[in-house]
Design a protein around this motif. Structure first.
Motif, short mmCIF file in Angstrom:
data_model
loop_
_atom_site.label_atom_id
_atom_site.label_comp_id
_atom_site.label_asym_id
_atom_site.label_seq_id
_atom_site.Cartn_x
_atom_site.Cartn_y
_atom_site.Cartn_z
N TYR A 120 -5.83 -6.93 0.00
CA TYR A 120 -4.54 -6.23 0.00
C TYR A 120 -4.74 -4.75 -0.25
O TYR A 120 -5.65 -4.35 -0.97
CB TYR A 120 -3.61 -6.80 -1.09
N GLN A 121 -3.89 -3.95 0.38
CA GLN A 121 -3.79 -2.53 0.06
C GLN A 121 -2.33 -2.15 0.15
O GLN A 121 -1.56 -2.72 0.93
CB GLN A 121 -4.64 -1.67 0.99
N ALA A 122 -1.93 -1.19 -0.65
CA ALA A 122 -0.52 -0.87 -0.80
C ALA A 122 0.03 0.03 0.29
O ALA A 122 1.24 0.15 0.44
CB ALA A 122 -0.27 -0.22 -2.17
N THR A 123 -0.85 0.66 1.05
CA THR A 123 -0.39 1.62 2.05
C THR A 123 -0.75 1.16 3.46
O THR A 123 -1.68 0.36 3.65
CB THR A 123 -1.02 3.00 1.82
N GLY A 124 0.00 1.65 4.45
CA GLY A 124 -0.36 1.39 5.84
C GLY A 124 0.35 0.24 6.51
O GLY A 124 0.19 0.04 7.71
N GLY A 125 1.13 -0.53 5.73
CA GLY A 125 1.86 -1.64 6.33
C GLY A 125 0.93 -2.67 6.97
O GLY A 125 -0.24 -2.79 6.61
N GLY A 128 -2.28 -1.31 8.44
CA GLY A 128 -3.27 -1.01 7.42
C GLY A 128 -3.97 -2.25 6.91
O GLY A 128 -5.18 -2.23 6.65
N GLY A 211 3.41 -3.99 -5.53
CA GLY A 211 3.81 -3.71 -4.16
C GLY A 211 3.52 -4.83 -3.18
O GLY A 211 3.97 -4.79 -2.04
N ASN A 212 2.78 -5.86 -3.61
CA ASN A 212 2.45 -6.97 -2.73
C ASN A 212 3.59 -7.98 -2.74
O ASN A 212 3.79 -8.70 -3.71
CB ASN A 212 1.15 -7.64 -3.17
#
Length: 214
Positions: A120-125, A128, A211-212
């Motif tokens: 998971y990453q919080a940016t890029g939708g 991303g 944010g996930n």
């Protein structure tokens, strides 16, 4: 990268992606675990008895200092791993494995099993997230022994294969794991319900990254 919440854990699927087939003996290859949050998964795998501790390389994206500050049980899990003889590495980026892993691992094909749970990453939708998955696959291939596997745990519906069934989010909403795997030189060989390691004195603790929403 982070872990799913408890509800998502029950619904998760594990996609197994295999490198080019070969006659290599995989029983002594390394088991490389990426982005393991508070290291509870690695500790449970170590304590389960299914893998000899010397084969385990447990990693986090955070530094050890940041990890201990963020997770109250991280110190306990690190102790379980290191006292058993497993290796614990920090500041390892799944998208830059050849740069952030020690040369003894990054420059040789020595990994029989690479595990990446709930990336998971919080940016890029969604684009991303696909890029994160794609980059980790590309980085994994040079490390895998012939016939070695990369196991990716995703919430049900994220993968984008028929195995997701009614939960499939469609081509536009999925991570497109089979396509990304083929582009990296891997083949999707199985999709099964994901289960954490079973260990008598150590358990995996799923958690949700800020944010996930999956």
């Amino acid at each position: 990268p982070g872990h799913a919440g408890a509800g998502e854990q029950r619904q998760a699927m594990c996609d197994s992606l295999t490198a080019s087939p070969g006659g290599e003996d995989l029983s002594n290859g390394l088991v490389l675990i990426l982005g393991d949050g508070d290291m509870s998964y690695s500790a449970a795998l170590c304590a389960s008895g299914t893998v000899t501790p010397e084969r385990i390389v447990a990693t986090t994206l955070e530094s050890r200092e940041d990890l201990l500050r963020r997770y109250s049980l991280a110190s306990t899990h690190i102790s379980v791993l290191e006292e058993a003889g497993a290796r614990v590495l920090h500041c390892v980026d799944a998208t830059r494995l050849r740069e952030t892993l020690p040369a003894g691992i990054s420059e040789t094909r020595c990994v029989s099993r690479l595990i990446f749970n709930f990336p998971y990453q919080a940016t890029g939708g969604i684009k991303g997230l696909r890029q994160l998955l794609s980059s980790s696959m590309v980085e994994a291939v040079p490390l895998l022994l012939p016939g070695g596997q990369m196991e990716v745990a995703l919430c049900a519906g994220q993968g984008g294969s028929p195995a997701d069934g009614a939960r499939c989010r469609g081509w536009a909403g999925s991570w497109r794991a089979p396509l990304l795997a083929s582009r990296a030189g891997l083949v999707l060989t199985s999709v099964v319900p994901w289960q954490p390691p079973a260990a008598p004195d150590c358990s995996y603790a799923p958690m949700r990254e800020p944010g996930n929403k999956d």
